[in-house]
Design a protein around this motif. Structure first.
Motif, short mmCIF file in Angstrom:
data_model
loop_
_atom_site.label_atom_id
_atom_site.label_comp_id
_atom_site.label_asym_id
_atom_site.label_seq_id
_atom_site.Cartn_x
_atom_site.Cartn_y
_atom_site.Cartn_z
N SER A 61 0.83 -1.21 0.00
CA SER A 61 0.00 0.00 0.00
C SER A 61 0.85 1.25 0.00
O SER A 61 0.35 2.35 -0.24
CB SER A 61 -0.93 0.01 1.22
N ASP A 62 2.15 1.09 0.26
CA ASP A 62 3.05 2.25 0.28
C ASP A 62 4.00 2.21 -0.91
O ASP A 62 5.16 2.60 -0.81
CB ASP A 62 3.83 2.28 1.59
N THR A 63 3.49 1.74 -2.06
CA THR A 63 4.33 1.68 -3.26
C THR A 63 4.86 3.05 -3.64
O THR A 63 6.04 3.22 -3.96
CB THR A 63 3.53 1.09 -4.43
N SER A 64 3.98 4.06 -3.59
CA SER A 64 4.42 5.41 -3.95
C SER A 64 5.46 5.94 -2.98
O SER A 64 6.31 6.75 -3.34
CB SER A 64 3.22 6.36 -4.00
N GLY A 65 5.41 5.45 -1.72
CA GLY A 65 6.38 5.87 -0.73
C GLY A 65 7.67 5.08 -0.78
O GLY A 65 8.63 5.41 -0.08
N GLY A 66 7.69 4.00 -1.56
CA GLY A 66 8.93 3.26 -1.77
C GLY A 66 9.18 2.10 -0.84
O GLY A 66 10.27 1.54 -0.85
N THR A 67 8.17 1.68 -0.04
CA THR A 67 8.42 0.59 0.90
C THR A 67 8.66 -0.75 0.21
O THR A 67 9.64 -1.43 0.53
CB THR A 67 7.26 0.47 1.91
N PRO A 68 7.80 -1.22 -0.73
CA PRO A 68 8.05 -2.55 -1.32
C PRO A 68 9.35 -2.63 -2.10
O PRO A 68 9.96 -3.68 -2.19
CB PRO A 68 6.84 -2.77 -2.23
N GLN A 69 9.79 -1.50 -2.67
CA GLN A 69 11.01 -1.50 -3.46
C GLN A 69 12.25 -1.72 -2.60
O GLN A 69 13.31 -2.07 -3.11
CB GLN A 69 11.17 -0.18 -4.23
N ARG A 70 12.13 -1.50 -1.31
CA ARG A 70 13.27 -1.63 -0.42
C ARG A 70 13.46 -3.06 0.10
O ARG A 70 14.39 -3.33 0.83
CB ARG A 70 13.12 -0.66 0.76
N PHE A 71 12.55 -3.96 -0.27
CA PHE A 71 12.65 -5.35 0.17
C PHE A 71 13.09 -6.25 -0.97
O PHE A 71 12.75 -6.01 -2.14
CB PHE A 71 11.29 -5.84 0.67
N VAL A 72 13.85 -7.29 -0.63
CA VAL A 72 13.98 -8.42 -1.52
C VAL A 72 13.04 -9.49 -0.99
O VAL A 72 12.74 -9.54 0.21
CB VAL A 72 15.44 -8.93 -1.61
N TRP A 73 12.55 -10.36 -1.88
CA TRP A 73 11.46 -11.27 -1.56
C TRP A 73 11.93 -12.70 -1.74
O TRP A 73 12.32 -13.11 -2.83
CB TRP A 73 10.25 -10.97 -2.44
N ALA A 74 11.90 -13.47 -0.64
CA ALA A 74 12.46 -14.82 -0.64
C ALA A 74 11.34 -15.86 -0.56
O ALA A 74 10.52 -15.82 0.37
CB ALA A 74 13.41 -15.00 0.54
N ARG A 125 7.83 -11.59 -5.48
CA ARG A 125 7.01 -10.40 -5.24
C ARG A 125 5.80 -10.37 -6.17
O ARG A 125 4.67 -10.09 -5.74
CB ARG A 125 7.86 -9.14 -5.45
N ASP A 126 6.02 -10.70 -7.44
CA ASP A 126 4.91 -10.67 -8.41
C ASP A 126 3.87 -11.74 -8.08
O ASP A 126 2.68 -11.54 -8.35
CB ASP A 126 5.46 -10.88 -9.83
N SER A 127 4.30 -12.87 -7.51
CA SER A 127 3.33 -13.91 -7.13
C SER A 127 2.42 -13.40 -6.01
O SER A 127 1.23 -13.72 -5.98
CB SER A 127 4.04 -15.19 -6.71
N LEU A 128 2.97 -12.59 -5.12
CA LEU A 128 2.14 -11.98 -4.07
C LEU A 128 1.12 -11.02 -4.68
O LEU A 128 -0.05 -11.02 -4.30
CB LEU A 128 3.03 -11.22 -3.09
N LEU A 129 1.59 -10.20 -5.61
CA LEU A 129 0.69 -9.23 -6.24
C LEU A 129 -0.40 -9.95 -7.03
O LEU A 129 -1.56 -9.53 -7.03
CB LEU A 129 1.49 -8.30 -7.16
#
Length: 420
Positions: A207-220, A324-328
């Motif tokens: 929900s904070d894509t515009s704020g940059g939160t998901p971009q700061r994670f790597v997804w395992a 990450r895309d599988s979550l989306l």
């Protein structure tokens, strides 16, 4: 007869380095082979273990080690990872095995408020043997719902603090009371974050894509469809030795980029963002890759990112992006399912209501006609409420069709009568 000479062409030919693929990823060094061996011995997903160890590598690295400042200032190696599973447990298993495979002493802290994130690195009182300033920690959030609850509190600053921490920026805030003020200098700490994220629960991050939160994670991914039944003995731990750091006059060491391709890619990506050509979800993807590449290099006791490190980081980020895309996609399908369920519920409700209205209108028509013939308009007005009058337009023709009412001539217009 001439004796044929042996063919040595196979020995003389230089096949070059083996290409890095997702399938061969864990064969490219002894360190990576040990990660796979630990994953098989302890029945944990290899990619989840790889990223869990990468977090420990980063947390073990002095906070004075940074990425080069090609765009703006130097960048922090602080690494954030979300461990994705369809049920609980994936992150916890990965963490436990990572501690055995990379057995260095690292402070583990649980998530609290945003103010508490800064408080971890603040020394209260004189520094003594029992009261030392903490400079490195892993913030462990076993369930992402915990983060959701913290972020939903009124006035919560935890997401803002985490985003700053990922960049190595100053943490804390100034308050009226000096005793309650917190200020942590930039690049004076190492903070890595480990989050357990179940499908359908990642809204606090996305929900904070515009704020940059998901971009700061790597997804395992914590699931491994190829996991064999058999385990095996625990292998030796990975070599946790740090490279020999050569700090400058300010005590800072920059990770080197050993191939010009990295610098060109970073600058090219920056220009694309300035032109508005970058995908919102990939706004910090390249910096994440640089952090992963640097951690891979450090894992192998290198102070410079080699071509192999860079290629390995590309494969790892591909796995992260796919996870990450599988979550989306899960969230998208779940959202569509909710919409369909609501539409079906409404259609069923409307059908029930229409049936009730039809029964009411039918009975009313028959009662009215029992008192004598009536014109259509007069009969329709006698239905009363608007939704009954709308149902009347469907019910009356049906009553005619089944011959419960008949049409007869009237003085000015046809009238309806009961078929007695």
């Amino acid at each position: 007869m001439t004796e044929s000479l042996p063919d040595y062409s196979h020995a003389l030919a230089d096949p070059g380095p083996e290409p890095v693929t997702e399938e061969t990823f864990f064969t490219h060094s002894k360190q990576l082979e040990k990660i796979m061996a630990w994953a098989r011995a302890r029945r944990v997903a290899p990619w989840a273990l790889f990223f869990a160890i990468l977090i420990r590598v980063s947390a073990s690295t002095p906070h004075t080690v940074r990425l080069p400042g090609l765009i703006g200032g130097q960048a922090s190696l602080n690494l954030f990872c979300a461990f994705v599973s369809r049920s609980g447990g994936g992150k916890g298993i990965s963490d436990k095995v990572a501690r055995m495979a990379w057995p260095t002493s690292i402070a583990i802290r649980m998530a609290g408020s945003g103010e508490g994130t800064a408080e971890m690195f603040i020394l209260r009182g004189p520094e003594t043997e029992d009261n030392e300033r903490l400079t490195a920690a892993i913030l462990s959030i076993n369930e992402i719902d915990t983060l959701t609850g913290l972020a939903s509190r009124q006035g919560s600053i935890i997401l803002a603090q985490l985003k700053s921490a990922w960049m190595g920026e100053p943490l804390g805030q100034s308050n009226a009371s000096k005793a309650n003020s917190r200020h942590v200098e930039e690049h004076s700490y190492r903070l890595c974050v480990s989050v357990g994220c179940q499908y359908g629960h990642g809204g606090v991050i996305f929900s904070d894509t515009s704020g940059g939160t998901p971009q700061r994670f790597v997804w395992a991914p914590t699931e491994d469809p190829d996991m064999p039944y058999g385990g095996g003995p625990d292998p030796e731990p990975l070599d946790t030795s740090q490279p020999y750091w050569r700090p400058d006059e300010h005590g800072v060491t920059e990770i080197g980029y050993g191939i010009p391709e990295i610098e060109k890619t970073i600058i090219g990506s920056h220009l694309a963002r300035q032109r508005g050509e970058a995908d919102a979800l990939n706004g910090h993807a390249l910096l994440s890759r640089c952090k992963v590449a640097a951690a891979i290099a450090i894992m192998h006791q290198r102070t410079e990112v080699t071509r192999l490190d860079w290629e390995l980081s590309g494969i790892a980020m591909g796995v992260s992006d796919r996870t990450r895309d599988s979550l989306l996609e899960y969230d998208r399908q779940a959202s569509q399912a909710k919409i369909r369920a609501r539409a079906l519920s409404k259609a069923t409700f409307d059908e029930v209501i229409d049936e009730r209205h039809g029964t009411t209108v039918r009975n009313r028509i028959l009662r009215l006609l029992a008192n004598g013939p009536m014109a259509r308009g007069e009969l329709r007005r006698a239905m009363g409420k608007q939704h009954y009058r709308e149902a009347f337009d469907a019910v009356l023709p049906h009553l005619e069709k089944v011959s419960q009412v008949l049409v007869v001539d009237g003085e000015k217009a046809p009238h309806y009568v009961l078929n007695s």
